[in-house]
Design a protein around this motif. Structure first.
Motif, PDB file in Angstrom:
ATOM      1  N   VAL A   1       4.194   0.816  17.117  1.00  0.00           N
ATOM      2  CA  VAL A   1       3.210   2.092  16.977  1.00  0.00           C
ATOM      3  C   VAL A   1       2.183   2.045  15.961  1.00  0.00           C
ATOM      4  CG1 VAL A   1       3.333   4.712  16.841  1.00  0.00           C
ATOM      5  CG2 VAL A   1       5.616   3.365  17.710  1.00  0.00           C
ATOM      6  N   PRO A   2       1.132   2.107  16.346  1.00  0.00           N
ATOM      7  CA  PRO A   2      -0.003   2.072  15.159  1.00  0.00           C
ATOM      8  C   PRO A   2       0.014   3.309  14.509  1.00  0.00           C
ATOM      9  CG  PRO A   2      -0.910   1.101  17.325  1.00  0.00           C
ATOM     10  CD  PRO A   2       0.457   1.870  17.512  1.00  0.00           C
ATOM     11  N   TYR A   3      -0.148   3.158  13.171  1.00  0.00           N
ATOM     12  CA  TYR A   3      -0.245   4.382  12.338  1.00  0.00           C
ATOM     13  C   TYR A   3      -1.479   4.102  11.476  1.00  0.00           C
ATOM     14  CZ  TYR A   3       3.330   7.519  11.031  1.00  0.00           C
ATOM     15  OH  TYR A   3       4.055   9.104  11.218  1.00  0.00           O
ATOM     16  N   LEU A   4      -2.123   5.374  11.226  1.00  0.00           N
ATOM     17  CA  LEU A   4      -3.386   5.517  10.220  1.00  0.00           C
ATOM     18  C   LEU A   4      -3.110   6.485   9.344  1.00  0.00           C
ATOM     19  CD1 LEU A   4      -6.010   5.706  13.066  1.00  0.00           C
ATOM     20  CD2 LEU A   4      -5.325   3.521  11.825  1.00  0.00           C
ATOM     21  N   TYR A   5      -3.585   6.051   8.110  1.00  0.00           N
ATOM     22  CA  TYR A   5      -3.563   6.986   7.090  1.00  0.00           C
ATOM     23  C   TYR A   5      -5.176   7.167   6.673  1.00  0.00           C
ATOM     24  CZ  TYR A   5       1.379   6.264   6.484  1.00  0.00           C
ATOM     25  OH  TYR A   5       2.700   5.887   6.873  1.00  0.00           O
ATOM     26  N   ILE A   6      -5.591   8.525   6.575  1.00  0.00           N
ATOM     27  CA  ILE A   6      -6.870   8.732   6.060  1.00  0.00           C
ATOM     28  C   ILE A   6      -7.029   9.736   4.601  1.00  0.00           C
ATOM     29  CG2 ILE A   6      -9.378   9.851   6.787  1.00  0.00           C
ATOM     30  CD1 ILE A   6      -8.300   8.947   9.730  1.00  0.00           C
ATOM     31  N   ALA A   7      -7.667   9.046   3.999  1.00  0.00           N
ATOM     32  CA  ALA A   7      -7.946  10.228   2.734  1.00  0.00           C
ATOM     33  C   ALA A   7      -9.459  10.549   2.726  1.00  0.00           C
ATOM     34  CB  ALA A   7      -7.521   9.165   1.414  1.00  0.00           C
ATOM     35  N   HIS A   8      -9.560  11.831   3.021  1.00  0.00           N
ATOM     36  CA  HIS A   8     -10.816  12.502   3.236  1.00  0.00           C
ATOM     37  C   HIS A   8     -11.655  12.205   2.223  1.00  0.00           C
ATOM     38  CE1 HIS A   8      -9.722  13.971   7.388  1.00  0.00           C
ATOM     39  NE2 HIS A   8      -8.541  14.033   6.755  1.00  0.00           N
ATOM     40  N   LYS A   9     -11.321  12.146   1.004  1.00  0.00           N
ATOM     41  CA  LYS A   9     -12.109  11.950  -0.362  1.00  0.00           C
ATOM     42  C   LYS A   9     -11.103  11.378  -1.373  1.00  0.00           C
ATOM     43  CE  LYS A   9     -15.264  14.775  -3.190  1.00  0.00           C
ATOM     44  NZ  LYS A   9     -15.972  15.952  -3.536  1.00  0.00           N
ATOM     45  N   CYS A  10     -11.446  10.326  -2.177  1.00  0.00           N
ATOM     46  CA  CYS A  10     -10.660   9.671  -3.198  1.00  0.00           C
ATOM     47  C   CYS A  10     -11.673   8.821  -4.065  1.00  0.00           C
ATOM     48  CB  CYS A  10      -9.690   8.636  -2.606  1.00  0.00           C
ATOM     49  SG  CYS A  10     -10.232   7.117  -1.772  1.00  0.00           S
ATOM     50  N   ALA A  11     -11.185   8.954  -5.549  1.00  0.00           N
ATOM     51  CA  ALA A  11     -11.756   8.320  -6.235  1.00  0.00           C
ATOM     52  C   ALA A  11     -10.896   7.151  -7.230  1.00  0.00           C
ATOM     53  CB  ALA A  11     -12.389   9.309  -7.418  1.00  0.00           C
ATOM     54  N   PRO A  12     -11.370   5.802  -7.268  1.00  0.00           N
ATOM     55  CA  PRO A  12     -10.706   4.990  -8.017  1.00  0.00           C
ATOM     56  C   PRO A  12     -10.429   5.366  -9.524  1.00  0.00           C
ATOM     57  CG  PRO A  12     -12.330   3.898  -6.498  1.00  0.00           C
ATOM     58  CD  PRO A  12     -12.562   5.588  -6.758  1.00  0.00           C
TER      59      PRO A  12
ATOM     60  N   THR B   1      -2.243  10.283  -4.660  1.00  0.00           N
ATOM     61  CA  THR B   1      -2.802   8.857  -4.928  1.00  0.00           C
ATOM     62  C   THR B   1      -2.740   8.125  -3.786  1.00  0.00           C
ATOM     63  OG1 THR B   1      -0.729   8.257  -5.917  1.00  0.00           O
ATOM     64  CG2 THR B   1      -2.218   9.150  -7.611  1.00  0.00           C
ATOM     65  N   ILE B   2      -3.516   7.010  -3.805  1.00  0.00           N
ATOM     66  CA  ILE B   2      -3.470   5.953  -2.899  1.00  0.00           C
ATOM     67  C   ILE B   2      -3.324   4.560  -3.874  1.00  0.00           C
ATOM     68  CG2 ILE B   2      -4.488   4.358  -1.486  1.00  0.00           C
ATOM     69  CD1 ILE B   2      -5.972   7.025  -0.213  1.00  0.00           C
ATOM     70  N   THR B   3      -2.354   3.847  -3.698  1.00  0.00           N
ATOM     71  CA  THR B   3      -2.008   2.574  -4.414  1.00  0.00           C
ATOM     72  C   THR B   3      -2.047   1.310  -3.750  1.00  0.00           C
ATOM     73  OG1 THR B   3      -1.000   3.922  -6.012  1.00  0.00           O
ATOM     74  CG2 THR B   3      -0.592   1.403  -6.232  1.00  0.00           C
ATOM     75  N   ILE B   4      -2.829   0.356  -3.996  1.00  0.00           N
ATOM     76  CA  ILE B   4      -2.882  -0.890  -3.298  1.00  0.00           C
ATOM     77  C   ILE B   4      -2.486  -1.945  -4.367  1.00  0.00           C
ATOM     78  CG2 ILE B   4      -4.353  -2.529  -2.378  1.00  0.00           C
ATOM     79  CD1 ILE B   4      -6.121  -0.473  -1.401  1.00  0.00           C
ATOM     80  N   GLU B   5      -1.563  -2.922  -3.959  1.00  0.00           N
ATOM     81  CA  GLU B   5      -1.179  -3.918  -5.114  1.00  0.00           C
ATOM     82  C   GLU B   5      -1.497  -5.146  -4.266  1.00  0.00           C
ATOM     83  OE1 GLU B   5       2.847  -3.835  -6.264  1.00  0.00           O
ATOM     84  OE2 GLU B   5       2.536  -1.781  -7.048  1.00  0.00           O
TER      85      GLU B   5
ATOM     86  N   THR C   1       0.918  -1.062   0.141  1.00  0.00           N
ATOM     87  CA  THR C   1      -0.010  -0.076  -0.121  1.00  0.00           C
ATOM     88  C   THR C   1       0.851   0.999   0.126  1.00  0.00           C
ATOM     89  OG1 THR C   1      -0.140  -0.139   2.362  1.00  0.00           O
ATOM     90  CG2 THR C   1      -1.909  -1.102   1.102  1.00  0.00           C
ATOM     91  N   THR C   2       0.434   2.244  -0.789  1.00  0.00           N
ATOM     92  CA  THR C   2       1.353   3.381  -1.206  1.00  0.00           C
ATOM     93  C   THR C   2       0.457   4.630  -1.126  1.00  0.00           C
ATOM     94  OG1 THR C   2       3.008   2.026  -2.357  1.00  0.00           O
ATOM     95  CG2 THR C   2       3.243   4.553  -2.354  1.00  0.00           C
ATOM     96  N   GLN C   3       1.055   5.540  -0.219  1.00  0.00           N
ATOM     97  CA  GLN C   3       0.097   6.861  -0.340  1.00  0.00           C
ATOM     98  C   GLN C   3       1.273   7.847  -0.920  1.00  0.00           C
ATOM     99  OE1 GLN C   3       0.790   5.506   3.035  1.00  0.00           O
ATOM    100  NE2 GLN C   3      -0.957   3.902   2.554  1.00  0.00           N
ATOM    101  N   GLU C   4       0.727   8.922  -1.711  1.00  0.00           N
ATOM    102  CA  GLU C   4       1.728   9.606  -2.333  1.00  0.00           C
ATOM    103  C   GLU C   4       1.071  11.161  -2.574  1.00  0.00           C
ATOM    104  OE1 GLU C   4       2.766   8.789  -6.597  1.00  0.00           O
ATOM    105  OE2 GLU C   4       4.529   9.857  -6.204  1.00  0.00           O
ATOM    106  N   MET C   5       1.719  12.248  -2.101  1.00  0.00           N
ATOM    107  CA  MET C   5       1.502  13.476  -2.241  1.00  0.00           C
ATOM    108  C   MET C   5       2.219  14.346  -3.271  1.00  0.00           C
ATOM    109  SD  MET C   5      -1.579  14.136  -0.631  1.00  0.00           S
ATOM    110  CE  MET C   5      -1.418  15.781  -0.901  1.00  0.00           C
ATOM    111  N   THR C   6       1.621  14.808  -4.211  1.00  0.00           N
ATOM    112  CA  THR C   6       2.533  15.850  -5.437  1.00  0.00           C
ATOM    113  C   THR C   6       1.855  17.004  -5.343  1.00  0.00           C
ATOM    114  OG1 THR C   6       1.031  15.195  -7.045  1.00  0.00           O
ATOM    115  CG2 THR C   6       2.810  13.568  -6.783  1.00  0.00           C
ATOM    116  N   GLY C   7       2.796  18.069  -5.839  1.00  0.00           N
ATOM    117  CA  GLY C   7       2.146  19.465  -6.030  1.00  0.00           C
ATOM    118  C   GLY C   7       3.025  20.069  -7.089  1.00  0.00           C
ATOM    119  N   ASN C   8       2.849  21.301  -7.487  1.00  0.00           N
ATOM    120  CA  ASN C   8       3.515  22.002  -8.483  1.00  0.00           C
ATOM    121  C   ASN C   8       3.949  23.184  -7.753  1.00  0.00           C
ATOM    122  OD1 ASN C   8       4.263  22.529 -11.299  1.00  0.00           O
ATOM    123  ND2 ASN C   8       2.591  24.130 -11.411  1.00  0.00           N
TER     124      ASN C   8
END
Length: 245
Positions: free
Chosen positions: A190-201, A63-67, A33-40
């Motif tokens: 150490v538990p870790y959480l990632y929350i994407a508040h709005k995403c579209a496949p 993006t969030i990527t799941i393999e 599982t991968t979480q990626e943030m980008t910008g310009n």
């Protein structure tokens, strides 16, 4: 609090419908599982040598990527937006032996007008002359004991699942949470959480089949969107005596 950690574990993932908040898909079988943030970034330049003087950031994306090597029809439905149906039409192929008077009995009832028969040494060649319906047919140009190959369409309304992906079918919008755990330098978990508040496949995916190598992998990519409060991705580290939650 300074707490150096490292990760070597995948996320368990849950997707909730963005509008209703109803859980829509749970994935606890991913390999990566991968979480990626980008910008310009663009710059204002000025002076001798044309140096950069001011930076402007924008167009934040992610993006969030799941393999995964494991799949389910629920996962395919999530990816495509197609509903899971309980009926199916498909082609059956059978090698059968001709009985007395050219009789042939199919193992399932053929849809009207869809049954074709070929000699065993002429598969998909010249169709044999046949009459009949359902499961019972008679071959007029084959002798008793001959092998023939039958192709026919069947329809099932039990014991099947179907996804009909149309040009008008698209995936929905979801809230994502991924939970994993890191390990700190003192050995604490150490538990870790990632929350994407709005995403579209993304509607693009690839299915492959092979008889060598590793099991086929499916990649799911979701685009991060900003919600009504401009939230995109939240990262939470749970520090409660280092205990996993």
């Amino acid at each position: 609090m300074m707490n150096n950690t490292a990760n070597r574990e995948v996320c368990d993932c849950v997707f909730l419908d963005y509008k209703t908040k109803k859980p829509a898909l749970y994935v606890d079988y991913a390999n990566t599982t991968t979480q990626e943030m980008t910008g310009n970034t663009v710059y204002a330049y000025g002076g001798k040598g044309h140096p950069r003087r001011i930076a402007f950031q924008g167009e934040k994306e992610g993006t969030i990527t799941i393999e995964t090597q494991l799949r389910s029809f629920q996962l395919y439905s999530f990816l495509t937006g197609a509903a899971i149906e309980k009926t199916a039409k498909f082609i059956k192929r059978e090698v059968l032996v001709v009985g007395a008077d050219g009789a042939i009995t199919l193992t399932a009832s053929a849809l009207a007008g869809t049954a074709f028969f070929f000699a065993d040494d002429d598969d998909c060649g010249t169709a044999l002359t046949a009459t009949g319906s359902g499961t019972a047919y008679s071959i007029t140009d084959a002798a008793e004991g001959d092998k023939v190959i039958a192709y026919y369409w069947v329809e099932k309304s039990a014991g099947v699942q179907t996804l009909n992906i149309k040009s008008t079918t698209f995936p929905g919008t979801f809230i994502f949470q991924g939970d994993t755990y890191d390990k700190s330098e003192d050995g604490s978990i150490v538990p870790y959480l990632y929350i994407a508040h709005k995403c579209a496949p993304q509607p693009t995916f690839s299915l492959s089949q092979a008889n060598t190598g590793d099991p086929a992998s499916l990649t799911i990519t979701c685009d991060l969107l900003a919600d009504e409060d401009d939230n995109m991705l939240t990262m939470t580290e749970i520090l409660e005596d280092g205990a996993a939650g």
